[in-house]
Scaffold this active site. Sequence first.
Site, PDB file in Angstrom:
ATOM      1  N   HIS A   1      36.594  32.406 -60.568  1.00 38.62           N
ATOM      2  CA  HIS A   1      36.170  30.971 -61.297  1.00 38.62           C
ATOM      3  C   HIS A   1      36.496  31.273 -63.035  1.00 38.62           C
ATOM      4  O   HIS A   1      36.103  32.015 -63.694  1.00 38.62           O
ATOM      5  CB  HIS A   1      34.744  30.402 -61.078  1.00 38.62           C
ATOM      6  CG  HIS A   1      33.647  31.273 -61.596  1.00 38.62           C
ATOM      7  ND1 HIS A   1      33.344  31.231 -62.889  1.00 38.62           N
ATOM      8  CD2 HIS A   1      32.962  32.284 -61.076  1.00 38.62           C
ATOM      9  CE1 HIS A   1      32.258  32.010 -62.910  1.00 38.62           C
ATOM     10  NE2 HIS A   1      32.011  32.562 -61.880  1.00 38.62           N
TER      11      HIS A   1
ATOM     12  N   GLU B   1      28.787  32.808 -54.765  1.00 39.73           N
ATOM     13  CA  GLU B   1      28.059  33.928 -55.659  1.00 39.73           C
ATOM     14  C   GLU B   1      26.902  34.659 -54.766  1.00 39.73           C
ATOM     15  O   GLU B   1      26.304  34.260 -54.066  1.00 39.73           O
ATOM     16  CB  GLU B   1      27.710  33.200 -56.991  1.00 39.73           C
ATOM     17  CG  GLU B   1      26.937  34.252 -57.804  1.00 39.73           C
ATOM     18  CD  GLU B   1      28.097  35.303 -58.446  1.00 39.73           C
ATOM     19  OE1 GLU B   1      28.376  35.927 -57.755  1.00 39.73           O
ATOM     20  OE2 GLU B   1      28.012  35.157 -59.673  1.00 39.73           O
TER      21      GLU B   1
END
Length: 213
Positions: free
Chosen positions: A16, A106
């Site tokens: 990201h 994550e």
Amino acid sequence: PKDYRVLPERIILVRHAESEGNVDNKAYSYIPDSQVPLTARGHMQAREAGQMIKQVMKSDPEARDNFRLFFYISPYKRSLQTYEGICSQFPSHHLLGVQEEVQLREQDFGNFQDHVGKQREKAERLRFGRFFYRFPNGESGADVYDRITIFEDHMIRDINAGRFADKTSLVLVTHGLALRVFLMRWFHWTVDEFLSVYNPGNAEVRGCCDCVS
């Protein structure tokens, strides 16, 4: 026997783009990790990542006009916004689809993160071992390995089922540790080999493999 599967052209990995948490770790103390957004610079990085992927796809003279991309993405906001920035650089006929995968999220560090306490835990992780240290109320690298294994099994099942048309490449938009663990699982790295590799930069585009070569 002859293999009649239609394999994806390649697998592309993208971390990201820059998020508010990358700029200020204290953001995790008042914003849920899943809701941390990109910065203005991060939105720009995401669009630039789209241009980098386009260059990769256009480099193949046989597929430069008819390639398609299918995305697997983390459900976290910063990954979704990165995906949106990448897609903004392509006309719709190059975009086959997207699938949100919870397994690509994550590493869980707990809930709202106490900044001072989390720094203490990260120091303890260095003494204990980065891969096996489990954060209180969170995950270890080994825990992430287990769920990435599940994701890869699902992805291979999609490939074997013929879900992806000819000239399709897969793009995974995820997080630094999840990306490295994906590579660890895909290439059968040892723990020591995994520990010798560090996170790519925000919005960096990495080719995992050319599946048809």
